[in-house]
Design a protein around this motif. Structure first.
Motif, PDB file in Angstrom:
ATOM      1  N   LYS A  83      -6.511  -3.168  -1.957  1.00 25.13           N
ATOM      2  CA  LYS A  83      -6.720  -2.215  -2.807  1.00 25.13           C
ATOM      3  C   LYS A  83      -7.996  -1.829  -3.648  1.00 25.13           C
ATOM      4  O   LYS A  83      -8.510  -1.341  -4.679  1.00 25.13           O
ATOM      5  N   VAL A 121       0.589  -1.065   0.181  1.00 22.14           N
ATOM      6  CA  VAL A 121       0.277  -0.172   0.003  1.00 22.14           C
ATOM      7  C   VAL A 121       0.280   1.261   0.413  1.00 22.14           C
ATOM      8  O   VAL A 121       0.738   2.778  -0.040  1.00 22.14           O
ATOM      9  N   LEU A 136      -6.030   3.690   6.143  1.00 19.94           N
ATOM     10  CA  LEU A 136      -6.722   2.209   6.201  1.00 19.94           C
ATOM     11  C   LEU A 136      -7.462   2.042   7.179  1.00 19.94           C
ATOM     12  O   LEU A 136      -8.415   1.336   6.645  1.00 19.94           O
ATOM     13  N   ALA A 158       1.038  10.867  -2.660  1.00 18.84           N
ATOM     14  CA  ALA A 158       1.706  10.247  -3.943  1.00 18.84           C
ATOM     15  C   ALA A 158       2.207   8.586  -3.722  1.00 18.84           C
ATOM     16  O   ALA A 158       1.991   7.922  -4.474  1.00 18.84           O
ATOM     17  N   SER A 159       2.690   7.915  -2.494  1.00 13.23           N
ATOM     18  CA  SER A 159       2.329   6.616  -2.361  1.00 13.23           C
ATOM     19  C   SER A 159       1.486   5.924  -1.601  1.00 13.23           C
ATOM     20  O   SER A 159       1.519   4.662  -1.648  1.00 13.23           O
ATOM     21  N   TYR A 160       0.696   6.580  -1.286  1.00 12.78           N
ATOM     22  CA  TYR A 160      -0.129   5.556  -0.895  1.00 12.78           C
ATOM     23  C   TYR A 160      -1.198   4.750  -1.878  1.00 12.78           C
ATOM     24  O   TYR A 160      -1.262   5.264  -2.803  1.00 12.78           O
ATOM     25  N   MET A 161      -1.898   3.663  -2.079  1.00 12.86           N
ATOM     26  CA  MET A 161      -1.848   2.549  -2.811  1.00 12.86           C
ATOM     27  C   MET A 161      -1.525   3.740  -4.315  1.00 12.86           C
ATOM     28  O   MET A 161      -1.679   2.813  -5.367  1.00 12.86           O
ATOM     29  N   ARG A 162      -0.100   3.615  -4.312  1.00 17.70           N
ATOM     30  CA  ARG A 162       1.261   3.912  -5.605  1.00 17.70           C
ATOM     31  C   ARG A 162       0.139   5.445  -6.347  1.00 17.70           C
ATOM     32  O   ARG A 162       0.136   5.920  -7.546  1.00 17.70           O
ATOM     33  N   GLY A 163       0.057   6.537  -5.065  1.00 11.99           N
ATOM     34  CA  GLY A 163      -0.760   7.504  -5.560  1.00 11.99           C
ATOM     35  C   GLY A 163      -2.058   7.586  -5.856  1.00 11.99           C
ATOM     36  O   GLY A 163      -3.224   7.343  -6.540  1.00 11.99           O
ATOM     37  N   ASP A 211     -10.165   5.029  -0.479  1.00 17.39           N
ATOM     38  CA  ASP A 211      -9.565   3.421  -1.038  1.00 17.39           C
ATOM     39  C   ASP A 211      -8.665   4.590  -2.041  1.00 17.39           C
ATOM     40  O   ASP A 211      -8.514   5.826  -1.946  1.00 17.39           O
ATOM     41  N   ARG A 212      -8.740   4.056  -3.611  1.00 17.44           N
ATOM     42  CA  ARG A 212      -8.157   4.643  -4.048  1.00 17.44           C
ATOM     43  C   ARG A 212      -8.867   6.502  -4.930  1.00 17.44           C
ATOM     44  O   ARG A 212      -7.703   6.645  -5.843  1.00 17.44           O
ATOM     45  N   ASN A 213      -9.681   6.134  -4.614  1.00 15.87           N
ATOM     46  CA  ASN A 213     -10.918   7.287  -5.304  1.00 15.87           C
ATOM     47  C   ASN A 213     -10.556   8.187  -4.010  1.00 15.87           C
ATOM     48  O   ASN A 213     -11.275   9.169  -4.206  1.00 15.87           O
ATOM     49  N   ILE A 264      -0.521   6.396   6.910  1.00 11.30           N
ATOM     50  CA  ILE A 264      -1.158   4.711   6.265  1.00 11.30           C
ATOM     51  C   ILE A 264      -1.421   4.248   6.463  1.00 11.30           C
ATOM     52  O   ILE A 264      -3.064   3.612   6.201  1.00 11.30           O
ATOM     53  N   GLY A 301       3.674   2.659  -1.939  1.00 12.73           N
ATOM     54  CA  GLY A 301       4.458   2.343  -3.584  1.00 12.73           C
ATOM     55  C   GLY A 301       4.493   3.801  -4.814  1.00 12.73           C
ATOM     56  O   GLY A 301       3.774   5.393  -4.600  1.00 12.73           O
TER      57      GLY A 301
END
Lengths: 366, 366
Positions: free
Chosen positions: A326, A157, B94, B121-126, B99-101, B90, A159
């Motif tokens: 994710k 999570v 969680l 930038a890094s949470y769930m790759r951005g 989530d990613r949105n 992070i 990256g």
């Protein structure tokens, strides 16, 4: 076997994968061809096991080619993919004098690739990196630019999406792999068949023996095809907005199992083997025709991979771990469901109850 | 004062900065206009000091606008920009079900912007993020997308280039700033004059009193100009390959002083004030005409900023800290040298001996 070169097409972030027996012998010139000039400072990130087998040779080759080479040797295993180890790597990079023009080299499997890739992505806000995979499993993580470390509460999570300059994939380095890692890596190879190509799935079924015994020609074929499937999918969807999710077949349940088992107890390949069997079972419940479940399960067993969940794991814990995954968006549960052998569908309306039923069945050894 | 809108032009990553009295009152509609729909999960990252002053109001406004709002309250100060705190954020993301949105909101100064930006930038790759600066200094970090945390051995070496969706800059939030933070923030404002515009430097000199006493109209003008200079430079050089380095006037020495003093002992603005005086002194040694050093020093003193190095700091430690600075490339020392008031030059051939002499002179209080 001759060297195969696969180009991962991502516009200005495109890069080649060189696959073949002894390709690392040319590592210096391969780097130079990619614009990494002799004299550049490199930091090789690897783990203790890989270091014992391959590090001296790679350091020697790079030194001969005129590079300044530093090394960071991590502990083997998934637990190494942590922010604590990342901080340690960055400390070594600083001590070694790496600057914005330097290059990180990931020498190892998926763990090292993910860890080193994220270190490269974040060191001074991004320096170049190169992958030299030493496992079969790494064929998966070496394509697509998904780099990350784990959080104690969830895998991968923290990256970035970050592409290497080149991947140098020497099949000879695979000869020293422990059998458990061979099987685990082949799980991802088979996955690429299951999501994309029925014929390749049949080929895997027929060549399971050659692959398990590390026949280099069969391995080269399998890695090339696995990388190619992934490269096609990633080229169409670099940032994982849609299609790329199909690569997660078996991963929603697989990641949850890894988390519940404790990172490192189950290998990634073992976890997704069970995950793929679970997804196939889900497909049956959802009414997809053909006995996808039986075929998938038989294939995993042929590769000597696990197909049931240890009854000691709590179903509640597994379900809860999936909540952190994710692949949930706005509370909906997204699941990759095989609709036939060689075909999958991204289904965003799978109910948690149905998944729970599958988990319980897999725990019962069905 | 009417709201000023500045567009930071970075192609598909472009974003607006809204500067004005009470602009946070419209925070909900500003987010919605940027495609962040009501119902979206938000995580506000802030620090304890800012939380006490502004958090309830912002949470209330976002709640009324229909957003789901979580909060993370960090300790104030530079020490918070660590991987340990990032991991904690992070974890909260969680637990809050982001989530990613989802969207991260940085409510605070430069430390919170850098930290929250790198978390986003890094949470769930951005995931997306929004900046709501609460300091003058943050005008600098809110433009340009440089986000990062510190390593124990060097500042800002773990990070990314990552742009916000929008910056909402409410001058009214600045009224509660402690005087030391006001002075520190104005150091960066003045820097933008020194690198780009002699007239603005004169304006700063004439309006120092109004700015120090937090006249909102003068502040709005100063922030708008500061952001505009930075936006122009960043638009031409997003990834800091060339021109953007001019923004580092005073920073090579400044960062080293912060590291040697221990993060948080000197404010960033205080450190770069000394750094800019040092760079001006270097310019004199290098033979640039005009008394850049005297003018720079007088200007810093007018803003009640420090202009000498504490004699207790070891020159060796300061020099060594500069070796770790990102602005070294292939062993050469890159320094931003003022060649006139309102003009700077990136000089890559500055000798370490000359810099050492400047450090010693500044320690002597010259």
């Amino acid at each position: 076997m001759e060297t195969k070169i696969l180009n991962v097409d991502l516009g200005e972030r495109s890069y080649p994968i060189h696959i073949g027996e002894d390709v690392t012998a040319s590592i210096g010139s391969l780097l130079a061809d990619r614009g990494i000039k002799p004299g550049t400072s490199l930091l090789i990130v690897t783990d203790r096991n890989v270091a014992a087998l391959h590090l001296d040779r790679i350091v020697g080759l790079l030194g001969q080619a005129g590079y300044k080479v530093g090394t960071y040797i991590a502990e083997p295993g998934e637990a190494t993919k942590s922010l604590a180890v990342l901080q340690d790597i960055i400390g070594t990079a600083l001590d070694t004098g790496l600057d914005r023009n330097s290059v990180f080299i990931a020498l190892g499997g998926g763990v090292i690739g993910d860890l080193c890739g994220f270190a490269a992505a974040s060191y001074m806000r991004g320096v170049r990196f190169v992958q030299v995979p030493t496992t079969i499993l790494a064929h998966d993580s070496s394509v697509g630019g998904k780099v990350a470390v784990n959080h104690p509460k969830a895998k991968n999570v923290i990256g970035a999406f970050y592409q290497p300059e080149i991947v140098i994939y020497d099949t000879k380095l695979l000869l020293t792999l422990p059998p458990r890692d061979v099987r685990s890596g082949l799980a991802e190879v088979v996955k690429h068949g299951l999501i994309w190509d029925e014929d390749f799935t049949s080929w895997c079924n027929e060549n399971a023996g050659r692959l398990l015994s590390l026949d280099l020609e069969a391995l080269g074929e399998a890695l090339y095809f696995g990388c190619k499937v992934k490269a096609q999918v990633v080229s169409e969807d670099e940032k994982e907005n849609g299609l790329r999710a199909i690569l997660n077949l078996g991963h929603t349940l697989g990641h949850a199992l890894e988390a519940v088992a404790g990172y490192g107890e189950l290998t990634h390949g073992e976890a997704i083997s069970i995950g793929m069997v679970g997804a196939a079972r889900l497909a049956g419940k959802m009414g997809y025709p053909g006995d996808i479940h039986t075929v998938t399960k038989a294939l995993m067993e042929k590769f000597q991979l696990p197909v049931v969940i240890d009854a000691a794991y709590s179903t509640d814990d597994i379900m809860s771990a999936m909540q952190h995954d994710k692949k949930f968006r706005d509370g909906k549960m997204v699941y990759i469901v095989p609709t036939a052998i060689g075909k999958v569908k991204i289904d965003s309306s799978v109910s948690a109850d149905m998944v729970r039923a599958v988990v319980d069945e897999l725990k019962g050894g069905e």
